[in-house]
Write an enzyme that holds these catalytic residues in place. Structure first.
Site, PDB file in Angstrom:
ATOM      1  N   ASP A   1       0.971  -1.071  -0.012  1.00  0.00           N
ATOM      2  CA  ASP A   1      -0.097   0.081   0.017  1.00  0.00           C
ATOM      3  C   ASP A   1       1.017   1.213   0.109  1.00  0.00           C
ATOM      4  OD1 ASP A   1       0.985   0.261   2.711  1.00  0.00           O
ATOM      5  OD2 ASP A   1      -0.981   0.070   3.733  1.00  0.00           O
ATOM      6  N   SER A   2       0.257   2.415   0.072  1.00  0.00           N
ATOM      7  CA  SER A   2       1.079   3.759  -0.266  1.00  0.00           C
ATOM      8  C   SER A   2       1.523   4.154   1.183  1.00  0.00           C
ATOM      9  CB  SER A   2       0.252   4.679  -0.978  1.00  0.00           C
ATOM     10  OG  SER A   2      -0.765   4.996   0.048  1.00  0.00           O
ATOM     11  N   GLY A   3       0.921   3.752   2.107  1.00  0.00           N
ATOM     12  CA  GLY A   3       1.313   4.351   3.652  1.00  0.00           C
ATOM     13  C   GLY A   3       0.368   5.369   3.931  1.00  0.00           C
TER      14      GLY A   3
ATOM     15  N   ASP B   1      -2.545   8.621  -1.749  1.00  0.00           N
ATOM     16  CA  ASP B   1      -3.848   9.281  -1.710  1.00  0.00           C
ATOM     17  C   ASP B   1      -4.113   9.882  -0.328  1.00  0.00           C
ATOM     18  OD1 ASP B   1      -3.994   6.686  -0.316  1.00  0.00           O
ATOM     19  OD2 ASP B   1      -6.293   6.647  -1.104  1.00  0.00           O
TER      20      ASP B   1
ATOM     21  N   GLY C   1     -11.090   4.508   1.018  1.00  0.00           N
ATOM     22  CA  GLY C   1     -12.154   5.256   2.106  1.00  0.00           C
ATOM     23  C   GLY C   1     -13.140   4.310   2.238  1.00  0.00           C
TER      24      GLY C   1
ATOM     25  N   ASP D   1      -8.278  -7.238   0.485  1.00  0.00           N
ATOM     26  CA  ASP D   1      -7.155  -7.782   1.753  1.00  0.00           C
ATOM     27  C   ASP D   1      -8.078  -7.174   3.020  1.00  0.00           C
ATOM     28  OD1 ASP D   1      -7.116  -4.413   1.055  1.00  0.00           O
ATOM     29  OD2 ASP D   1      -5.793  -4.712   3.066  1.00  0.00           O
TER      30      ASP D   1
ATOM     31  N   HIS E   1      -6.287 -21.146  10.143  1.00  0.00           N
ATOM     32  CA  HIS E   1      -7.810 -21.532   9.848  1.00  0.00           C
ATOM     33  C   HIS E   1      -8.426 -20.253   9.187  1.00  0.00           C
ATOM     34  CE1 HIS E   1     -11.768 -23.084  10.271  1.00  0.00           C
ATOM     35  NE2 HIS E   1     -11.836 -21.883  10.801  1.00  0.00           N
TER      36      HIS E   1
END
Lengths: 378, 378
Positions: B91-93, B145, B221, B271, B339
């Site tokens: 991801d971008s952070g 973003d 978002g 995710d 699991h």
């Protein structure tokens, strides 16, 4: 007789043997990973098999308190409950009552104490310890003993030893009357030699237990705070009075060099929480001694923890494991635990190979020399 | 173009696709386990392979702060550092700066904040996010973003969206100038559609990003505290303006029924930390909804967590896992995490199979009906 003595070293008292137990064979000398609460901490049973573990421990005290031996008995025993299919040894609970429980009071009948979990009042007796262990269905059950503290005056050690012998008789009586309890598989029983640092008491204890005739014998009351030389002396004082054709077990120790010293004194079996416990503190055993993975020196180190590590761990760099440990990632505790158990299991396996090859002394000296050469990090 | 659209469902917008990435192929719809700090919590990379994980996430913010992207770059990237050989997405952070960091201040240039680890003052910009992700060497890098909070006034959402678009352009410029940075493998880039709950803003965001032309598009978002219907609406408002021949990714969600709802709306990638996070709180997903393993009802239950569980976990009874969890044994967290990820990965795999077989609607309805039928325990 489940123990076959395969070879005795010429220069030392080191032995290679084969222990035939209900759930499989165990090649000695052997290190037994400790699964206190029915789990070798952080590891999956399949990983223990990958590690070549041949026998693991369960703690009677812990399992009795939680989840309870009746629950485990209803599952068919500790093997079915945990899914570990190879041999298991359970201790008697005596040592944990001594080291963990509160308000401990020893009487002829047994030990009264308060649970370390919720303070409830409980009593453990020789008969109950045997009953719990029979319910757990371990391959080897340990007799219920009293473990005197260190230091300990000779008078107390002597009285304590007499009690341990009387309890051993009661255990024997219970076994004779009640076996088998959980299933058709037999359970073997080991007596525990006590006597603190006193040579004559160790001899007396060994002779009395041998007279009662058990399947194996442990040396207890070691690794309770005494200096290393006292630990070795306790072994030296007991071993000559133990039968050659029965396995010998030094309880709760020790460092890798100590294990080799014990093997050279004729001990066959070992257990110790250290490999997994110090793993959780970030320590990894290496052939050059222990390292702390937190140390800055490992920050960019692309090498594995140890040149002899298992592929399950050696695929990772010290740098990565250090990062995981600092970040609080559980995987680091798994990897360090796995690695340290691999180190200990390799140690006893290599010792056995060396005994069979007639090179044990050289192996031992060379291992210890390298292990102790760098003392910069431990 | 790395995305092959293999089949679109007739009754819904569900799609089956194949994403071809530098480190391997990914069959969509797909769930991506989250490896925030370079480790999917409690699990070994070999276990992720056993689980059939095809792509995992790494978090730019966490890895930048510790151990640092330069260190990872020196190892050749996150794949070499972690030994995970299949595709990775970073991801971008931006979201972590928003949710974890202190004293956050957004300017045109980027975001100033204080590290959640030690309070040190830092600044993340579109260019730096791209540089860090290039150093990590992920297969897919997300654009930097701004993620507006929920609720959010339209005026703020609109201004925020304009900033996200300007930052997307700066990301694009950086990529054009600097790729490839770490190695010969290409890196793909996904834009992130923002716009809060406002349909016209979602449309505007999607159109502006598509105009800039990225390899895939995420809906961001979402899962920031809004009601479930707003979450679905955000997807519905964005998807019609995204190209059919590019993958779509709904970030950071959700429950198993929500995943199926998103798939039916044309989303390909997911995710979520939930499967591993709630595992560490003792919750296991089952086809009949989530269960709390601590509950007394499981104390003597010899059944596995779920009839569909993986053999790595299904060998154990609920009773045993409950015991481990209550006793604080890490193995319980491993088993529950494994699991739950198996449950999620099976869910997207079965959804894909149903899409290809033309039975997705039936699969979805039947799954959700059973999942929601028993609400006694969750």
């Amino acid at each position: 007789m489940p123990f076959l003595l395969q070879h005795t070293d010429e220069k030392t008292s080191a032995r290679a043997g084969l222990l035939t137990l209900p759930h499989g064979d165990v090649e000695t000398p052997i290190f037994m990973p400790v699964g206190t609460q029915g789990s070798v901490k952080t590891l999956h049973p399949a990983e223990l098999e990958d590690l070549g573990a041949q026998i693991i421990l369960g703690n009677t005290y812990h399992l009795w308190l939680r989840p309870g031996h009746e629950l485990i008995k209803n599952f068919g025993g500790l093997h079915d409950f945990t899914t570990w299919r190879k041999p298991m040894l359970t201790d008697s609970g005596g040592f944990q009552v001594w080291s963990l429980a509160k308000m401990r009071k020893i009487t002829e009948e047994g030990v009264r104490f308060q649970s370390h979990l919720d303070g409830s009042k409980m009593m453990l007796t020789p008969e109950l310890s045997m009953e719990i262990q029979a319910s757990l269905g371990s391959d080897i059950a340990m007799l219920f003993d009293e473990c005197p503290p260190y230091p300990c005056e000779e008078k107390y050690a002597s009285k304590s030893l007499d009690l341990t012998t009387r309890w051993a008789k009661r255990c024997k009586d219970w076994i004779t009357e009640n076996q088998p309890l959980t299933n058709a598989l037999p359970q073997h029983h080991f007596g525990i030699v006590q006597g603190s640092i006193y040579a004559d008491l160790r001899e007396q204890s060994a002779r009395e237990l041998v007279e009662l005739d058990f399947d194996g014998y442990a040396v207890g009351g070691v690794s309770v705070g005494e200096p290393e030389e006292e630990m070795f002396r306790a072994i030296d004082n007991a071993v000559p009075f133990l039968p050659k054709d029965k396995p010998r077990y030094a309880m709760g120790l020790g460092t890798p060099p100590q294990i080799l010293e014990m093997i050279s004194r004729g001990v066959d079996m070992f257990d110790c929480v250290m490999p997994t416990r110090i793993a959780r503190h970030g320590v990894a055993f290496t052939l050059d001694g222990p390292i702390h993975i937190k140390n800055l020196v490992h920050a960019n180190d692309q090498r594995p923890l140890c040149e002899s590590s298992h592929p399950h761990v050696s695929r990772f760099s010290r740098s990565y494991i250090r990062h995981l440990f600092r970040a609080g990632e559980m995987l680091s505790l798994r990897l360090l635990s796995f690695h340290n158990l691999h180190f200990y299991l390799s140690l006893t396996r290599h010792a056995r190979e060396a005994i069979l090859a007639g090179t044990f002394s050289e192996f031992k000296e060379s291992f210890i020399q390298r292990y102790n050469a760098k003392q910069t990090e431990s």
